[in-house]
Write a protein that holds these residues in place. Sequence first.
Motif, PDB file in Angstrom:
ATOM      1  N   ALA A 189       1.006  -1.218  -0.220  1.00 42.51           N
ATOM      2  CA  ALA A 189      -0.168   0.179   0.119  1.00 42.51           C
ATOM      3  C   ALA A 189       0.959   1.312  -0.053  1.00 42.51           C
ATOM      4  CB  ALA A 189      -0.893  -0.038   1.353  1.00 42.51           C
ATOM      5  N   PRO A 190       0.547   2.425  -0.723  1.00 40.42           N
ATOM      6  CA  PRO A 190       1.358   3.443  -0.746  1.00 40.42           C
ATOM      7  C   PRO A 190       1.410   4.194   0.367  1.00 40.42           C
ATOM      8  CG  PRO A 190      -0.860   3.833  -1.737  1.00 40.42           C
ATOM      9  CD  PRO A 190      -0.633   2.467  -1.442  1.00 40.42           C
TER      10      PRO A 190
ATOM     11  N   ARG B 223      -0.542   9.786  -2.066  1.00 42.18           N
ATOM     12  CA  ARG B 223      -2.115   9.491  -2.124  1.00 42.18           C
ATOM     13  C   ARG B 223      -2.528  10.730  -2.364  1.00 42.18           C
ATOM     14  NH1 ARG B 223      -4.352   4.994   1.403  1.00 42.18           N
ATOM     15  NH2 ARG B 223      -2.737   3.635   1.670  1.00 42.18           N
TER      16      ARG B 223
ATOM     17  N   LYS C 265      -4.847   7.703 -14.830  1.00 37.06           N
ATOM     18  CA  LYS C 265      -3.903   6.813 -15.151  1.00 37.06           C
ATOM     19  C   LYS C 265      -2.580   7.404 -15.092  1.00 37.06           C
ATOM     20  CE  LYS C 265      -3.000   2.974 -18.249  1.00 37.06           C
ATOM     21  NZ  LYS C 265      -2.203   2.005 -17.136  1.00 37.06           N
TER      22      LYS C 265
ATOM     23  N   GLN D 160      -1.061   9.125 -12.270  1.00 39.91           N
ATOM     24  CA  GLN D 160      -0.409   8.405 -11.476  1.00 39.91           C
ATOM     25  C   GLN D 160       1.083   7.731 -11.989  1.00 39.91           C
ATOM     26  OE1 GLN D 160      -3.741   5.511  -9.247  1.00 39.91           O
ATOM     27  NE2 GLN D 160      -3.325   5.012 -11.170  1.00 39.91           N
ATOM     28  N   GLU D 161       1.062   7.681 -13.295  1.00 37.02           N
ATOM     29  CA  GLU D 161       2.418   6.762 -13.815  1.00 37.02           C
ATOM     30  C   GLU D 161       3.400   7.848 -13.897  1.00 37.02           C
ATOM     31  OE1 GLU D 161       0.859   4.823 -17.082  1.00 37.02           O
ATOM     32  OE2 GLU D 161       0.551   2.989 -16.026  1.00 37.02           O
TER      33      GLU D 161
ATOM     34  N   GLY E  91       3.717   8.910  -9.628  1.00 43.49           N
ATOM     35  CA  GLY E  91       3.713   7.534  -8.723  1.00 43.49           C
ATOM     36  C   GLY E  91       2.886   7.759  -7.486  1.00 43.49           C
ATOM     37  N   ILE E  92       2.045   8.915  -7.675  1.00 47.62           N
ATOM     38  CA  ILE E  92       0.868   9.071  -6.514  1.00 47.62           C
ATOM     39  C   ILE E  92      -0.341   8.011  -6.999  1.00 47.62           C
ATOM     40  CG2 ILE E  92      -0.632  10.747  -5.694  1.00 47.62           C
ATOM     41  CD1 ILE E  92       1.532  12.771  -6.230  1.00 47.62           C
ATOM     42  N   TRP E  93      -0.730   7.447  -5.828  1.00 46.30           N
ATOM     43  CA  TRP E  93      -1.918   6.742  -5.923  1.00 46.30           C
ATOM     44  C   TRP E  93      -3.307   7.467  -5.882  1.00 46.30           C
ATOM     45  CZ3 TRP E  93      -2.101   1.204  -5.499  1.00 46.30           C
ATOM     46  CH2 TRP E  93      -0.930   0.444  -5.597  1.00 46.30           C
ATOM     47  N   VAL E  94      -3.942   7.383  -6.978  1.00 46.67           N
ATOM     48  CA  VAL E  94      -5.188   8.464  -6.933  1.00 46.67           C
ATOM     49  C   VAL E  94      -6.578   7.380  -6.479  1.00 46.67           C
ATOM     50  CG1 VAL E  94      -6.573   9.961  -8.071  1.00 46.67           C
ATOM     51  CG2 VAL E  94      -4.171   9.895  -8.468  1.00 46.67           C
ATOM     52  N   GLU E  95      -7.357   8.033  -5.433  1.00 48.36           N
ATOM     53  CA  GLU E  95      -8.578   7.227  -5.185  1.00 48.36           C
ATOM     54  C   GLU E  95      -9.365   8.153  -5.752  1.00 48.36           C
ATOM     55  OE1 GLU E  95     -10.232   5.709  -0.985  1.00 48.36           O
ATOM     56  OE2 GLU E  95      -8.022   6.346  -1.092  1.00 48.36           O
TER      57      GLU E  95
ATOM     58  N   ARG F 267       4.155  -0.762 -18.846  1.00 47.88           N
ATOM     59  CA  ARG F 267       2.886   0.042 -18.548  1.00 47.88           C
ATOM     60  C   ARG F 267       1.762  -1.151 -19.094  1.00 47.88           C
ATOM     61  NH1 ARG F 267       3.223   5.690 -18.473  1.00 47.88           N
ATOM     62  NH2 ARG F 267       4.824   5.939 -17.097  1.00 47.88           N
TER      63      ARG F 267
ATOM     64  N   ASP G  69      -1.153  -3.616 -12.878  1.00 48.84           N
ATOM     65  CA  ASP G  69      -0.197  -2.623 -12.844  1.00 48.84           C
ATOM     66  C   ASP G  69       0.411  -2.137 -11.592  1.00 48.84           C
ATOM     67  OD1 ASP G  69      -1.812  -0.637 -12.091  1.00 48.84           O
ATOM     68  OD2 ASP G  69      -1.553   0.409 -14.252  1.00 48.84           O
TER      69      ASP G  69
ATOM     70  N   PHE H 268      -0.262   0.491  -9.899  1.00 46.96           N
ATOM     71  CA  PHE H 268      -1.235   1.169  -9.491  1.00 46.96           C
ATOM     72  C   PHE H 268      -2.574   0.352  -9.075  1.00 46.96           C
ATOM     73  CE2 PHE H 268       1.628   4.222 -11.125  1.00 46.96           C
ATOM     74  CZ  PHE H 268       2.002   5.019 -10.120  1.00 46.96           C
ATOM     75  N   TRP H 269      -2.264  -1.086  -9.262  1.00 47.82           N
ATOM     76  CA  TRP H 269      -3.415  -2.011  -9.194  1.00 47.82           C
ATOM     77  C   TRP H 269      -4.737  -1.949 -10.066  1.00 47.82           C
ATOM     78  CZ3 TRP H 269      -4.072  -5.324  -4.525  1.00 47.82           C
ATOM     79  CH2 TRP H 269      -2.825  -5.905  -3.820  1.00 47.82           C
ATOM     80  N   SER H 270      -4.240  -1.379 -11.273  1.00 45.66           N
ATOM     81  CA  SER H 270      -5.319  -1.592 -12.348  1.00 45.66           C
ATOM     82  C   SER H 270      -5.294  -3.169 -12.956  1.00 45.66           C
ATOM     83  CB  SER H 270      -5.235  -0.372 -13.383  1.00 45.66           C
ATOM     84  OG  SER H 270      -5.542   0.663 -12.810  1.00 45.66           O
TER      85      SER H 270
ATOM     86  N   ARG I  96      -8.153  -3.190  -4.915  1.00 43.03           N
ATOM     87  CA  ARG I  96      -7.530  -1.678  -4.759  1.00 43.03           C
ATOM     88  C   ARG I  96      -7.942  -0.948  -3.640  1.00 43.03           C
ATOM     89  NH1 ARG I  96      -6.909   3.690  -6.643  1.00 43.03           N
ATOM     90  NH2 ARG I  96      -5.025   4.021  -7.637  1.00 43.03           N
TER      91      ARG I  96
ATOM     92  N   LEU J 112      -6.921  -2.162  -0.342  1.00 49.06           N
ATOM     93  CA  LEU J 112      -5.261  -2.055  -0.318  1.00 49.06           C
ATOM     94  C   LEU J 112      -5.325  -0.498   0.309  1.00 49.06           C
ATOM     95  CD1 LEU J 112      -2.197  -2.981  -0.623  1.00 49.06           C
ATOM     96  CD2 LEU J 112      -2.631  -1.521  -2.747  1.00 49.06           C
ATOM     97  N   MET J 113      -5.910   0.367  -0.320  1.00 55.01           N
ATOM     98  CA  MET J 113      -5.769   1.686   0.139  1.00 55.01           C
ATOM     99  C   MET J 113      -6.323   1.903   1.240  1.00 55.01           C
ATOM    100  SD  MET J 113      -4.819   3.391  -2.726  1.00 55.01           S
ATOM    101  CE  MET J 113      -5.172   4.868  -3.014  1.00 55.01           C
TER     102      MET J 113
END
Lengths: 340, 568
Positions: free
Chosen positions: A32-33, A38, A55, A58-59, A62-66, B152, B204, B206-208, B226, B229-230
């Motif tokens: 988990a990040p 986040r 997407k 994020q890439e 490197g930030i996980w988006v909810e 990717r 991936d 980011f868990w897609s 996901r 996890l979050m």
Amino acid sequence: MKRRFFFFLCTLFLFLSACTAPQNDPSVAALAPPEEQRLVVYTSHKEEVYGPIVKEFQERTGIWVEVVTGGTGELLEDIAAQGEVPECDVMFGGGVESLSAYAWLFEPYTCSGTELLKPGLRPEGDLWTPFSALPVVLIYNTKLVEPVELTGWIDLLDGRWKGKIAFADPAVSGSSYTAAVTLLSCLPGETWELLKYFTENLGQPLADSGDVVAAVSGGSKSIGVTLEETALKGIAQGEDIGVIYPAEGTSSVPDGSALVAGAPHPDNARAFLEFVQSTDVQALVVSNFYRRSVRQDVADREELPTEEEMGVFDYPVDWASALKEEFLLRWADLVGEGTP
Amino acid sequence: MRGVGLRASFRKKLLGSFLAVGLVPLVVCVGLILGIFQTVLLRNSMESAQSQIEALTSDLGGLIASCGDVLEELGREELILRAMTGRGRGNGTQVYNALYSAAAPLLREADFALYDAEGKLLYAISNAVPRSLPANWGILAAAREEEGLVCRGTDTGGGCMRMVQAIPGEEGAAGYVMAELREEHFRHLFQGSYVAGNDVLVLDPFWSQVYASPTLQDSTLAPRLRACLMEGRSLDEAGADYTYHVLREEESGFCVLLRQPKPLADGVMRLFYVVAGISILLCAAVCVQVAMRISRQLFEPIRTLNSAMAAVEGGDLDTQVKVTGTDEISQLSGRFNRMTQRLKANLTQSIRQQQELGDAQIRMMQAQLNPHFLYNTLDTLKWLGKINGSQEVSTISADLADILRRSISAEEFVALREELAVLERYVEIQTIRFPGKFDFSLRVEEHLLDALVPKLMLQPLVENAIIHGFEDGSHGHITVEAVQSGELMLLTVRDDGCGMSEESLERFLRREGPQAGNGHLGLYNVDAILRLHYGPDSGLRFLPPPGGRGTCIRVALPISYEKGGEGS
């Protein structure tokens, strides 16, 4: 005896708890990040819009988006309800009118390159960041209506389209309210008089702004009022509709994103705002979403008329906000009279 | 009430012990067995999942590395570089040759394609790759920024994984080489690496979702995982009946996730618990039943004994308990019976002794009847004898009066001296009555004269000798002796008369009481008095007379003195 019984109970409890203890895998938690990577985004956009943007964000970062999705009003109400400690970082989407109406929820942020925004799109105080410009247009059924029959807003008051106009209920759809205000602004005459004529001609409004294209294309209505983006998407999907830019001019109100005041991840939120206004995303807005960029340095589609050609006027955001309550009351009265 | 209390506490104790002994080991065993069973099963499945997921991840890592190698090799290919920049266009066959030969080891494992700097597809092994890719967006933009391989995932077309390497040109990238892993490639890669029934997801960084095994139809699973996890929840909450194991492929950051059905469905576990619960209840019921039964068996005889004791306490000595069997309780009952019998015998004896004492007292009181009148009369007789010159009448009257006076006194014990004085008076009377019939001698140790003896004890013995010993008219001799023998004073009355008849002697020894008309009443009375005072063994004893004729009676008394002692 009592002590023995107690001992027995303890043993039993130990065994049962050992049996049913959840096995939490620590290695999963490590995936988990951390909190600083986040971001929580509330969005009223459809997934086809926010999906690729989130997407790519994020890439790149490197930030996980909810992502939390919902209607604009509903999401803003949620943020307001969260009060002093909001869970949300960024409100992504929603007309600037709606964002203005909840101005106290947001914190101003000035993106880099703000000076490259198209004129009239930069908000006062940089309370929100424009995402895309959405002109209001008229559409018609290409089988039922000749392009020359429809010229502009004045036709919506013409008796020959009575009951044939597809228009979503402004009480439900924010874009429909924008369209109504645009109509009232572009036509000469007393505001509530115009509204009265329009509602008489309209009959029953549609329940959802998404129904307008389908209603016109399907033939149940002949002409309709919608956003350029929606119309172009419809055409691209092969719907039988044509687009008319009203001769009287139209509004091109942007939707925007805003940083929530007191956001748990403010730095990530600012990075996201920068990203959605970047040329890369604005290019995507143009190429993939049938929208108009808010940046001068990102060219809109060549086949589309420019803002000048459309006669885009400054949309009176404050006036529209102030008017909304009274407008909706009168609308409910007029439409309610019109229906048995 | 006491019976019920005893019963309740006894039963409760017994029941408690039975339950403890019966249930505690059972519960502990059941808990242990269930716990061990579950733990072992879970550990086995966990280990199996772990090894599977490690295999899957290393498969993926291996493939990514191999693709990286192929892409690198393609990037070095001069022919391809020229094709990218447009200078070598038209030389399609050669480029394809180079592409195929480089990709030869991985032709079934991945698709390879070449894109130009604008992201337009130039050459591809398969038609499934996109005709163009945005150059400023997504993977191509990332590859341009970064040296080396960029991985990717995309969710378009059911999801796939792309690896791109930029081919450096004069300014920026001249073009891109891409490897694409689609569903069929993943399926081929993972074939046989996991157990049927399990499912594999490739996510991936980011868990897609990038890939899901064909049996996993749930498209909302990846978003749910996901979310878990979050929010820091266990992945197992994403779906009931499954456990989830995840491992990150470090090179690419992609995660491989294995979904495994729970080794024990909740229903099965519930069944186990129900069965265990029922067996515990059953055991408890048996314990209660047996405890009740045993307590009843033990308690019935105890209750009988208890009520019998209560009856004895109330005075009923005839109570007897029925004895059945030979166990401890029956032995106890038997002892109880014997105890009540003994108690009853003792009571009877003590009542009889009391009665005898009473009789003797009555006789004594009768003897004292109106003694003063007799005494005065005798005194008158004495004076009449003196006036009339009858010396003998006067002496007898005086003696008789003296005897009478002494016998009236209420004291039960008198000094031996007094007793001998009475005896001399009596002998004087009898000498006057039967002149020359006997002579009398007294031999007493001087210091015994003050010892205490029962009153009027010697006189009946001497009377017995005079009346019965010489009833045949012969002349005899009577001797009274008092000697000390240790602690005892031995008093002996001996005559040389005709002696007692055998019949009288036996009768006396059996203590049957005097025969009517046969006399010896005095002996019986003295004997009874002695035995009442000094115990049943202290009666008269008959010694064989010296010379074989007559009677010799001995009395043994403990020596005691009046207040004042021996010398007074």
